[in-house]
Motif scaffolding. Sequence first.
Motif, PDB file in Angstrom:
ATOM      1  N   THR A  22       0.790  -1.231   0.000  1.00  0.00           N
ATOM      2  CA  THR A  22       0.000   0.000   0.000  1.00  0.00           C
ATOM      3  C   THR A  22       0.821   1.280   0.000  1.00  0.00           C
ATOM      4  N   SER A  23       2.144   1.167  -0.018  1.00  0.00           N
ATOM      5  CA  SER A  23       2.959   2.387  -0.105  1.00  0.00           C
ATOM      6  C   SER A  23       4.379   2.043  -0.556  1.00  0.00           C
ATOM      7  N   GLY A  24       5.091   3.074  -0.923  1.00  0.00           N
ATOM      8  CA  GLY A  24       6.511   2.950  -1.255  1.00  0.00           C
ATOM      9  C   GLY A  24       6.815   1.965  -2.376  1.00  0.00           C
ATOM     10  N   LEU A  27       3.904  -0.427  -3.404  1.00  0.00           N
ATOM     11  CA  LEU A  27       2.887   0.171  -4.268  1.00  0.00           C
ATOM     12  C   LEU A  27       3.395   0.275  -5.701  1.00  0.00           C
ATOM     13  N   SER A  28       4.629   0.676  -5.856  1.00  0.00           N
ATOM     14  CA  SER A  28       5.228   0.770  -7.190  1.00  0.00           C
ATOM     15  C   SER A  28       5.292  -0.606  -7.865  1.00  0.00           C
ATOM     16  N   GLY A  44      -1.524  -5.256   3.069  1.00  0.00           N
ATOM     17  CA  GLY A  44      -1.032  -4.009   3.637  1.00  0.00           C
ATOM     18  C   GLY A  44      -1.996  -3.519   4.690  1.00  0.00           C
ATOM     19  N   HIS A  46      -3.443  -0.295   4.680  1.00  0.00           N
ATOM     20  CA  HIS A  46      -4.370   0.762   4.274  1.00  0.00           C
ATOM     21  C   HIS A  46      -4.967   0.497   2.891  1.00  0.00           C
ATOM     22  N   LYS A  49      -5.533   3.261   0.151  1.00  0.00           N
ATOM     23  CA  LYS A  49      -4.435   3.769  -0.679  1.00  0.00           C
ATOM     24  C   LYS A  49      -4.348   3.074  -2.032  1.00  0.00           C
ATOM     25  N   ILE A  50      -4.916   1.874  -2.125  1.00  0.00           N
ATOM     26  CA  ILE A  50      -4.854   1.141  -3.398  1.00  0.00           C
ATOM     27  C   ILE A  50      -6.247   0.765  -3.899  1.00  0.00           C
ATOM     28  N   LEU A  99       8.116   7.807   7.567  1.00  0.00           N
ATOM     29  CA  LEU A  99       6.886   7.711   6.776  1.00  0.00           C
ATOM     30  C   LEU A  99       5.692   7.393   7.655  1.00  0.00           C
ATOM     31  N   ASP A 100       5.906   6.634   8.714  1.00  0.00           N
ATOM     32  CA  ASP A 100       4.819   6.237   9.597  1.00  0.00           C
ATOM     33  C   ASP A 100       4.504   7.277  10.668  1.00  0.00           C
TER      34      ASP A 100
END
Length: 103
Positions: A22-24, A27-28, A44, A46, A49-50, A99-100
């Motif tokens: 869901t991030s970083g 996600l990519s 993940g 969250h 986020k996706i 980030l958190d």
Amino acid sequence: MLKQQADPNFFKEKYIWLTGATSGIGLSLLEKLLKKGSKVIATGRHQEKIAHLVDNASCFFLQSDFEEKINTKELTKSLLSITDTLDIVILNAGICEYLDDPK
């Protein structure tokens, strides 16, 4: 020297379990794998986020926070409800303090 070319269809139709999706980097990776035609089981913290990617028939989301104690039996049941075979597992879940940090 012989150069080998990567098979452009290598990831097509492969079932991939991706943690930290869901991030970083996760996600990519998720976005790239979906473009390659993979069926991705994204885990993940969250889902929101996706959410735009989970609407895709090739992307499945399982809520999971590996910082917390997880119920592996429930996670396994959830994975098996999607597929009985995983072709690739990418264990990407991690914590990045800056980030958190909610500040």
